[in-house]
Write a protein that holds these residues in place. Structure first.
Motif, PDB file in Angstrom:
ATOM      1  N   GLU A  87      32.532  -8.146  -1.579  1.00  0.00           N
ATOM      2  CA  GLU A  87      31.646  -9.268  -1.285  1.00  0.00           C
ATOM      3  C   GLU A  87      30.815  -9.009  -0.023  1.00  0.00           C
ATOM      4  N   VAL A  88      31.429  -8.392   0.979  1.00  0.00           N
ATOM      5  CA  VAL A  88      30.719  -8.125   2.228  1.00  0.00           C
ATOM      6  C   VAL A  88      29.562  -7.150   1.994  1.00  0.00           C
ATOM      7  N   CYS A  89      29.801  -6.092   1.235  1.00  0.00           N
ATOM      8  CA  CYS A  89      28.814  -5.005   1.082  1.00  0.00           C
ATOM      9  C   CYS A  89      27.897  -5.175  -0.116  1.00  0.00           C
ATOM     10  N   TRP A  90      28.194  -6.116  -0.974  1.00  0.00           N
ATOM     11  CA  TRP A  90      27.449  -6.245  -2.232  1.00  0.00           C
ATOM     12  C   TRP A  90      25.947  -6.421  -1.996  1.00  0.00           C
ATOM     13  N   GLY A  91      25.581  -7.378  -1.179  1.00  0.00           N
ATOM     14  CA  GLY A  91      24.173  -7.690  -0.982  1.00  0.00           C
ATOM     15  C   GLY A  91      23.381  -6.519  -0.440  1.00  0.00           C
ATOM     16  N   CYS A  92      23.905  -5.867   0.604  1.00  0.00           N
ATOM     17  CA  CYS A  92      23.205  -4.706   1.187  1.00  0.00           C
ATOM     18  C   CYS A  92      23.074  -3.573   0.178  1.00  0.00           C
ATOM     19  N   THR A  93      24.152  -3.330  -0.563  1.00  0.00           N
ATOM     20  CA  THR A  93      24.142  -2.229  -1.524  1.00  0.00           C
ATOM     21  C   THR A  93      23.122  -2.473  -2.624  1.00  0.00           C
ATOM     22  N   ILE A  94      23.135  -3.678  -3.184  1.00  0.00           N
ATOM     23  CA  ILE A  94      22.187  -4.006  -4.244  1.00  0.00           C
ATOM     24  C   ILE A  94      20.755  -3.923  -3.728  1.00  0.00           C
ATOM     25  N   HIS A  95      20.538  -4.371  -2.508  1.00  0.00           N
ATOM     26  CA  HIS A  95      19.206  -4.301  -1.924  1.00  0.00           C
ATOM     27  C   HIS A  95      18.729  -2.850  -1.817  1.00  0.00           C
ATOM     28  N   LEU A  96      19.606  -1.959  -1.343  1.00  0.00           N
ATOM     29  CA  LEU A  96      19.243  -0.552  -1.221  1.00  0.00           C
ATOM     30  C   LEU A  96      18.945   0.067  -2.582  1.00  0.00           C
ATOM     31  N   LEU A  97      19.764  -0.257  -3.567  1.00  0.00           N
ATOM     32  CA  LEU A  97      19.571   0.321  -4.901  1.00  0.00           C
ATOM     33  C   LEU A  97      18.346  -0.259  -5.590  1.00  0.00           C
ATOM     34  N   ASN A  98      18.110  -1.558  -5.424  1.00  0.00           N
ATOM     35  CA  ASN A  98      16.940  -2.177  -6.044  1.00  0.00           C
ATOM     36  C   ASN A  98      15.643  -1.599  -5.489  1.00  0.00           C
ATOM     37  N   PHE A  99      15.640  -1.353  -4.191  1.00  0.00           N
ATOM     38  CA  PHE A  99      14.437  -0.785  -3.590  1.00  0.00           C
ATOM     39  C   PHE A  99      14.149   0.599  -4.171  1.00  0.00           C
ATOM     40  N   SER A 100      15.181   1.437  -4.267  1.00  0.00           N
ATOM     41  CA  SER A 100      14.963   2.789  -4.785  1.00  0.00           C
ATOM     42  C   SER A 100      14.530   2.748  -6.250  1.00  0.00           C
ATOM     43  N   SER A 123       0.837  -1.203   0.000  1.00  0.00           N
ATOM     44  CA  SER A 123       0.000   0.000   0.000  1.00  0.00           C
ATOM     45  C   SER A 123       0.870   1.251   0.000  1.00  0.00           C
ATOM     46  N   TRP A 124       0.220   2.384  -0.331  1.00  0.00           N
ATOM     47  CA  TRP A 124       0.943   3.649  -0.384  1.00  0.00           C
ATOM     48  C   TRP A 124       1.507   4.022   0.978  1.00  0.00           C
ATOM     49  N   ASN A 125       0.725   3.838   2.034  1.00  0.00           N
ATOM     50  CA  ASN A 125       1.211   4.182   3.380  1.00  0.00           C
ATOM     51  C   ASN A 125       2.381   3.297   3.792  1.00  0.00           C
ATOM     52  N   ASP A 126       2.301   2.004   3.468  1.00  0.00           N
ATOM     53  CA  ASP A 126       3.413   1.097   3.780  1.00  0.00           C
ATOM     54  C   ASP A 126       4.657   1.480   2.984  1.00  0.00           C
ATOM     55  N   LEU A 127       4.446   1.876   1.731  1.00  0.00           N
ATOM     56  CA  LEU A 127       5.582   2.285   0.899  1.00  0.00           C
ATOM     57  C   LEU A 127       6.254   3.522   1.473  1.00  0.00           C
ATOM     58  N   LYS A 128       5.467   4.488   1.923  1.00  0.00           N
ATOM     59  CA  LYS A 128       6.054   5.692   2.520  1.00  0.00           C
ATOM     60  C   LYS A 128       6.882   5.330   3.751  1.00  0.00           C
ATOM     61  N   HIS A 129       6.361   4.414   4.547  1.00  0.00           N
ATOM     62  CA  HIS A 129       7.101   3.974   5.733  1.00  0.00           C
ATOM     63  C   HIS A 129       8.417   3.305   5.333  1.00  0.00           C
ATOM     64  N   GLN A 130       8.365   2.456   4.314  1.00  0.00           N
ATOM     65  CA  GLN A 130       9.570   1.775   3.862  1.00  0.00           C
ATOM     66  C   GLN A 130      10.577   2.750   3.255  1.00  0.00           C
ATOM     67  N   ILE A 131      10.079   3.769   2.572  1.00  0.00           N
ATOM     68  CA  ILE A 131      10.992   4.757   1.984  1.00  0.00           C
ATOM     69  C   ILE A 131      11.684   5.560   3.082  1.00  0.00           C
ATOM     70  N   ARG A 132      10.949   5.905   4.125  1.00  0.00           N
ATOM     71  CA  ARG A 132      11.592   6.598   5.252  1.00  0.00           C
ATOM     72  C   ARG A 132      12.692   5.723   5.862  1.00  0.00           C
ATOM     73  N   SER A 133      12.391   4.427   5.991  1.00  0.00           N
ATOM     74  CA  SER A 133      13.403   3.510   6.512  1.00  0.00           C
ATOM     75  C   SER A 133      14.584   3.418   5.557  1.00  0.00           C
ATOM     76  N   TRP A 134      14.292   3.388   4.257  1.00  0.00           N
ATOM     77  CA  TRP A 134      15.359   3.297   3.251  1.00  0.00           C
ATOM     78  C   TRP A 134      16.276   4.514   3.324  1.00  0.00           C
ATOM     79  N   ILE A 135      15.700   5.703   3.458  1.00  0.00           N
ATOM     80  CA  ILE A 135      16.496   6.927   3.512  1.00  0.00           C
ATOM     81  C   ILE A 135      17.472   6.880   4.689  1.00  0.00           C
ATOM     82  N   LYS A 136      16.944   6.488   5.830  1.00  0.00           N
ATOM     83  CA  LYS A 136      17.795   6.460   7.026  1.00  0.00           C
ATOM     84  C   LYS A 136      18.805   5.320   6.958  1.00  0.00           C
ATOM     85  N   ALA A 137      18.342   4.172   6.462  1.00  0.00           N
ATOM     86  CA  ALA A 137      19.247   3.028   6.354  1.00  0.00           C
ATOM     87  C   ALA A 137      20.384   3.315   5.383  1.00  0.00           C
TER      88      ALA A 137
END
Length: 507
Positions: free
Chosen positions: A165-178, A118-132
């Protein structure tokens, strides 16, 4: 190999002790649910207390670090460098991804998940993404970089491979979400959230460039720049969609009493919020303004830096056309003109002493000022011209006094009926600006009162010449007419409340 793995896990065991410390340092930051506090000095001030703390390392015993370095040196020198960085990166990657999920609360959503929530859930996730994203790029990843550099000191290739290798997964996850958020619907309501994401990623590009600068991790840096461009494209397309939303608002229900339509409130509120992002939007339009050149007013001869202002002007034109169409819904054309007066006055009020004024051309402002005067004149004609026509009398002496009185009685009766009806109806109408309301009433008085006074005087004289009394035919004295005019445009509190509720629901 197992001994090396044991020491890597020892680092992680020590690192668990710093999670509480890190959580306390970031407690205020992650507790803030605001959407618009994530830029500028606020963010910098939150990170100042921890910017010099290499938290993941300071709590690791020096003997553990020395032992890991010696073991890594031995493994690489004996041809086991691949096994070495595989063991290290596997252990640290698992720990880092778990930390991101636990500490930052960012769910591992797929692109499909992002499109479904939902839109509200997406806004919450985007706020988390920005801070993360800020915590990861400013604290966690630099810490991992230093760990790799110390453990694999003297072996830059292994250090670079391990860090990637250590940072790859987290980085790709952050970029894929955006990227998934950028590819979502082009609803105008998404603009400010996507702008927050764009500003976050843009400001983190220097971190991407400094951290991922070797041959193994350069693709992550490139992916970040590609994602930034996709966010910029989404911003332009969402901003353009606002024009379509305005154009397609075909509501057939008129706002009671000529008040402010929710569409104009929404649009002006939206454009005022846009001003908070003016530098970013101008940067985006400069880089991606070519997307707007399909429109007639934006061609290659227009400087790209003015694309934002030109599009703002076009949005105002579309809004004006929509409001004119809505004014025709009113059965009483005079109320339609009052609606347009209020609409144009509302726009002028919102552009006065506001940054939005800097983004609109002088022609747009002057046009709305002219619209207020034009619609006032049209209102006056449609409401009061007929009333005043009943007060006109031109007797050239060819008509007998008896017929004069008879005709004047008929005119006076028609005046009384129409004047009473107009005052009764228009007392419930609404004029936004108090000064405009006073000007309208004053101008009506200036025209109507002298005409009414002259007519009544002539009528009284003509009736008395026939030996009769005129008072029983005169419903309004001069003071009565003035009092009824002063009672115009009181408005309906019920309709104002309804409009307010619709407005806040829309925003």
């Amino acid at each position: 190999m197992e001994q090396f793995r044991t020491y890597v896990y020892a680092i992680q065991k020590e690192n668990f002790h710093v999670i509480n410390t890190l959580s306390e340092q970031l407690k205020e930051y992650f507790a803030d649910a605001s959407e618009f506090v994530l830029s500028g000095g606020r963010m910098d001030s939150l990170f100042k207390p921890i910017e010099n703390l290499i938290l993941m390392m300071d709590m690791v015993p020096p003997e553990t670090m020395n032992k890991l370095h010696e073991m890594a040196k031995l493994m690489v020198s004996t041809g086991l460098e691949k096994e070495c960085y595989n063991v290290y990166s596997s252990c640290r990657r698992e720990w880092l991804e778990g930390l991101v999920k636990q500490l930052l609360g960012l769910e591992n959503l797929t692109i499909e998940d992002v499109n479904k929530i939902s839109w509200n859930d997406l806004k919450h996730q985007i706020r988390s993404w920005i801070k993360a994203s800020k915590v990861a790029l400013k604290i966690l990843f630099p810490t991992e970089r230093r760990l790799c550099d110390l453990i694999f000191f003297g072996f830059s290739t292994v250090a670079n491979l391990s860090f990637t290798e250590v940072c790859w997964g987290c980085t790709i996850h952050l970029l894929n979400f955006s990227e998934a958020a950028a590819n979502r619907s082009r609803s105008p309501d998404l603009l400010f959230t996507i702008l927050d994401m764009f500003e976050t990623l843009r400001d983190l590009i220097p971190e991407f460039e400094s951290l991922f600068c070797d041959q193994f991790s350069v693709s992550l840096r490139n992916e970040a720049n590609t994602t930034l461009k996709k966010l910029a494209k989404a911003i332009v397309e969402i901003f353009m969609e606002l024009e379509n939303v305005i154009r397609q608002d075909l509501a057939k229900t008129a706002v009671p009493d000529g008040g402010i339509h929710p569409l104009i409130r929404y649009t002006m509120k939206y454009l005022c919020l846009i001003c908070d992002y003016r530098p970013t939007l101008e940067q985006v339009f400069e880089d991606h303004g070519h997307l707007l050149r399909e429109y007639p007013k934006l061609d290659d001869s227009v400087p790209s830096s003015s694309s934002l202002s030109l599009h703002m002007d076009r949005i105002m034109e579309v809004l004006e056309s929509n409001l004119i169409a809505k004014s025709k819904i009113y059965k009483d054309s005079a109320l339609g003109y009052v609606f347009l007066m209020n609409s144009n006055e509302y726009i002028l009020q919102k552009t006065k002493n506001n940054d939005i004024r800097k983004l609109l051309s002088d022609d747009v402002i002057q046009k709305h000022k002219a619209n207020v005067l034009y619609n006032y004149d049209q209102y006056r004609r449609s409401s009061w011209q007929q009333v005043m026509r009943f007060l006109k009398w031109d007797n050239n002496g060819s008509v007998s006094p008896k017929m004069v009185v008879k005709s004047m009685k008929k005119k006076l009766k028609s005046f009384n009926i129409l004047f009473e009806e107009i005052c009764r109806v228009q007392s419930l109408w609404f004029i936004l600006d108090e000064h405009l309301k006073e000007d309208i009433i004053t101008n009506i008085k200036k025209k109507l009162l002298p005409m009414y006074g002259n007519f009544i005087g002539m009528f009284q004289k003509s009736v008395e010449e026939l030996g009769k009394h005129a008072d029983k035919y005169i419903m309004y004295g001069m003071e009565d007419v003035e009092a009824r005019l002063d009672d115009l445009f009181r408005g309906s509190s019920a309709s104002t409340d309804r409009c307010s509720k619709v407005f806040w629901k829309t925003i």
